[in-house]
Enzyme design. Sequence first.
Site, short mmCIF file in Angstrom:
data_model
loop_
_atom_site.label_atom_id
_atom_site.label_comp_id
_atom_site.label_asym_id
_atom_site.label_seq_id
_atom_site.Cartn_x
_atom_site.Cartn_y
_atom_site.Cartn_z
N SER A 155 -0.97 -0.96 -63.75
CA SER A 155 0.41 -1.04 -64.22
C SER A 155 0.60 0.11 -63.33
O SER A 155 0.91 0.92 -62.58
CB SER A 155 0.15 -1.32 -66.00
OG SER A 155 2.15 -0.85 -66.13
N TYR B 91 -0.60 4.28 -73.11
CA TYR B 91 -1.06 3.46 -72.07
C TYR B 91 -1.32 3.86 -70.73
O TYR B 91 -1.84 3.50 -70.09
CB TYR B 91 0.17 2.42 -72.76
CG TYR B 91 0.21 0.72 -71.51
CD1 TYR B 91 -0.76 0.02 -71.71
CD2 TYR B 91 1.39 1.03 -70.34
CE1 TYR B 91 -1.06 -1.16 -71.09
CE2 TYR B 91 0.67 0.01 -69.90
CZ TYR B 91 0.03 -0.99 -69.49
OH TYR B 91 -0.32 -2.10 -69.18
#
Length: 265
Positions: free
Chosen positions: A162, A176
């Site tokens: 990401s 995350y």
Amino acid sequence: MQQDKSDNTCPVHSSTGNAGEGPKPVVAVTGASRGIGHAIVQQFYKNGWDVFTLARTPFSDKCPWAEGLIQHIETDLADAASIRRAADELKQHLPDGRLNAFINNAGISPRTPEGNRMGACDTPLDTFLTIQHVNLVAPYLFCRELLEPLRAARGAIVNVSSIAAHRVHPFAGAAYAVSKAGMSALTRELAHELGDQGIRVNAVAPGEIDTSILSPGTDELVESSIPMRRLGLPREVSEVIYFLASGQASYVNGSEIHINGGQHV
């Protein structure tokens, strides 16, 4: 072509697959029930691959592609024993014991009860550890458990990281981000270790992609931070993943490709 969000049918169902002769290459995908994962399934299926999916929940009954639900394996990515059982089940289904590609796509991101970003200092420890297990430890375990069929096929691993792995993100939580930064490091380590065994390991790092789980405020982020001034489509991520898994990327190893319209610059 962007999928009509009002259409609840599965895009895979309209794919024709590959009618050619000979064994199909095989791909396994985690987190394939929606968004980018669903686009990954469609991309490989329409190019003639056999697709296996792995997730905690049953696969959507709106996706009855030709092989049927036998292609789906239920597993809890927060449970190491469940992951090992799923890997063993997958290996039992592989033709000639060969796995051509494994896509680590599944990922979860915690939010506060109000739906806001959770910072490093206000994420409960249990939540932090669960995020690491699902987003990072599970991909690590799958790679270890599936080394033999990947070696047999001289296959590829593609990890979905990401943009949050590389910069503080206004919506993605700290847990995350840490897990995805670990995914980027794991990609490099595995590429270094497995390259001489014929296994290529690469990653993609998507930014703001047009899925059903976009956060409020994304429109403003697009206007202020993305040079292309638009969201990415799940298809645009799946096409890069397919390239990295295919023979077209036969000398690409240890790379991470940003898919974010220039947001990272």
